[in-house]
Design a protein around this motif. Structure first.
Motif, mmCIF file in Angstrom:
data_model
loop_
_atom_site.group_PDB
_atom_site.id
_atom_site.type_symbol
_atom_site.label_atom_id
_atom_site.label_comp_id
_atom_site.label_asym_id
_atom_site.label_seq_id
_atom_site.Cartn_x
_atom_site.Cartn_y
_atom_site.Cartn_z
ATOM 1 N N HIS A 1 20.685 -36.614 -18.848
ATOM 2 C CA HIS A 1 20.397 -36.448 -17.419
ATOM 3 C C HIS A 1 18.943 -36.187 -17.168
ATOM 4 C CE1 HIS A 1 24.601 -36.577 -16.435
ATOM 5 N NE2 HIS A 1 24.831 -35.720 -17.402
ATOM 6 N N ARG B 1 28.184 -32.051 -28.392
ATOM 7 C CA ARG B 1 28.458 -33.051 -27.349
ATOM 8 C C ARG B 1 27.824 -32.635 -26.026
ATOM 9 N NH1 ARG B 1 33.995 -34.665 -24.452
ATOM 10 N NH2 ARG B 1 33.261 -36.618 -23.562
ATOM 11 N N ARG B 2 27.956 -31.370 -25.681
ATOM 12 C CA ARG B 2 27.365 -30.857 -24.444
ATOM 13 C C ARG B 2 25.852 -31.046 -24.456
ATOM 14 N NH1 ARG B 2 28.408 -25.591 -24.988
ATOM 15 N NH2 ARG B 2 30.615 -26.072 -24.907
ATOM 16 N N ASN B 3 25.230 -30.744 -25.585
ATOM 17 C CA ASN B 3 23.783 -30.900 -25.706
ATOM 18 C C ASN B 3 23.357 -32.355 -25.575
ATOM 19 O OD1 ASN B 3 23.432 -28.161 -26.037
ATOM 20 N ND2 ASN B 3 23.415 -28.268 -28.271
ATOM 21 N N ARG B 4 24.130 -33.267 -26.158
ATOM 22 C CA ARG B 4 23.814 -34.695 -26.022
ATOM 23 C C ARG B 4 23.936 -35.133 -24.580
ATOM 24 N NH1 ARG B 4 26.984 -35.292 -30.598
ATOM 25 N NH2 ARG B 4 28.691 -36.151 -29.368
ATOM 26 N N LEU B 5 25.010 -34.708 -23.916
ATOM 27 C CA LEU B 5 25.228 -35.112 -22.525
ATOM 28 C C LEU B 5 24.150 -34.548 -21.612
ATOM 29 C CD1 LEU B 5 29.101 -34.772 -22.249
ATOM 30 C CD2 LEU B 5 27.767 -36.874 -22.324
ATOM 31 N N GLN B 6 23.724 -33.339 -21.862
ATOM 32 C CA GLN B 6 22.665 -32.753 -21.034
ATOM 33 C C GLN B 6 21.355 -33.491 -21.242
ATOM 34 O OE1 GLN B 6 22.712 -28.590 -22.037
ATOM 35 N NE2 GLN B 6 24.415 -28.149 -20.651
ATOM 36 N N GLY B 7 21.145 -34.016 -22.416
ATOM 37 C CA GLY B 7 19.928 -34.766 -22.711
ATOM 38 C C GLY B 7 19.890 -36.103 -22.020
#
Length: 69
Positions: free
Chosen positions: A69, A61-67
């Protein structure tokens, strides 16, 4: 502690389903494999199993959210 890379995709999918209470039973082959890895005990999933799934899903989830931005 077991790492996700030690599980094949079918094993991982079953582990996630079990942790998310999306499966009421588990095929014997997965139960044996998870027991060998310390992810399954007499009471079902171990705390290690739940921690592994939680850690990996949060990382995804963190990786998706960072992607985004």
């Amino acid at each position: 502690m077991v790492e996700r890379g030690q599980l094949n995709s079918d094993e991982w999918n079953w582990l996630v389903r079990l942790c998310q209470h999306e499966a009421e039973s588990i095929p014997t082959e997965f139960e044996r494999r998870f027991a060998e890895l310390g992810l399954w005990g007499t009471g079902g999933l171990t705390d290690d199993a739940k921690g592994l799934v939680q850690h990996e899903l949060l990382a995804e989830r963190r990786n998706r959210l960072q992607g985004l931005h």
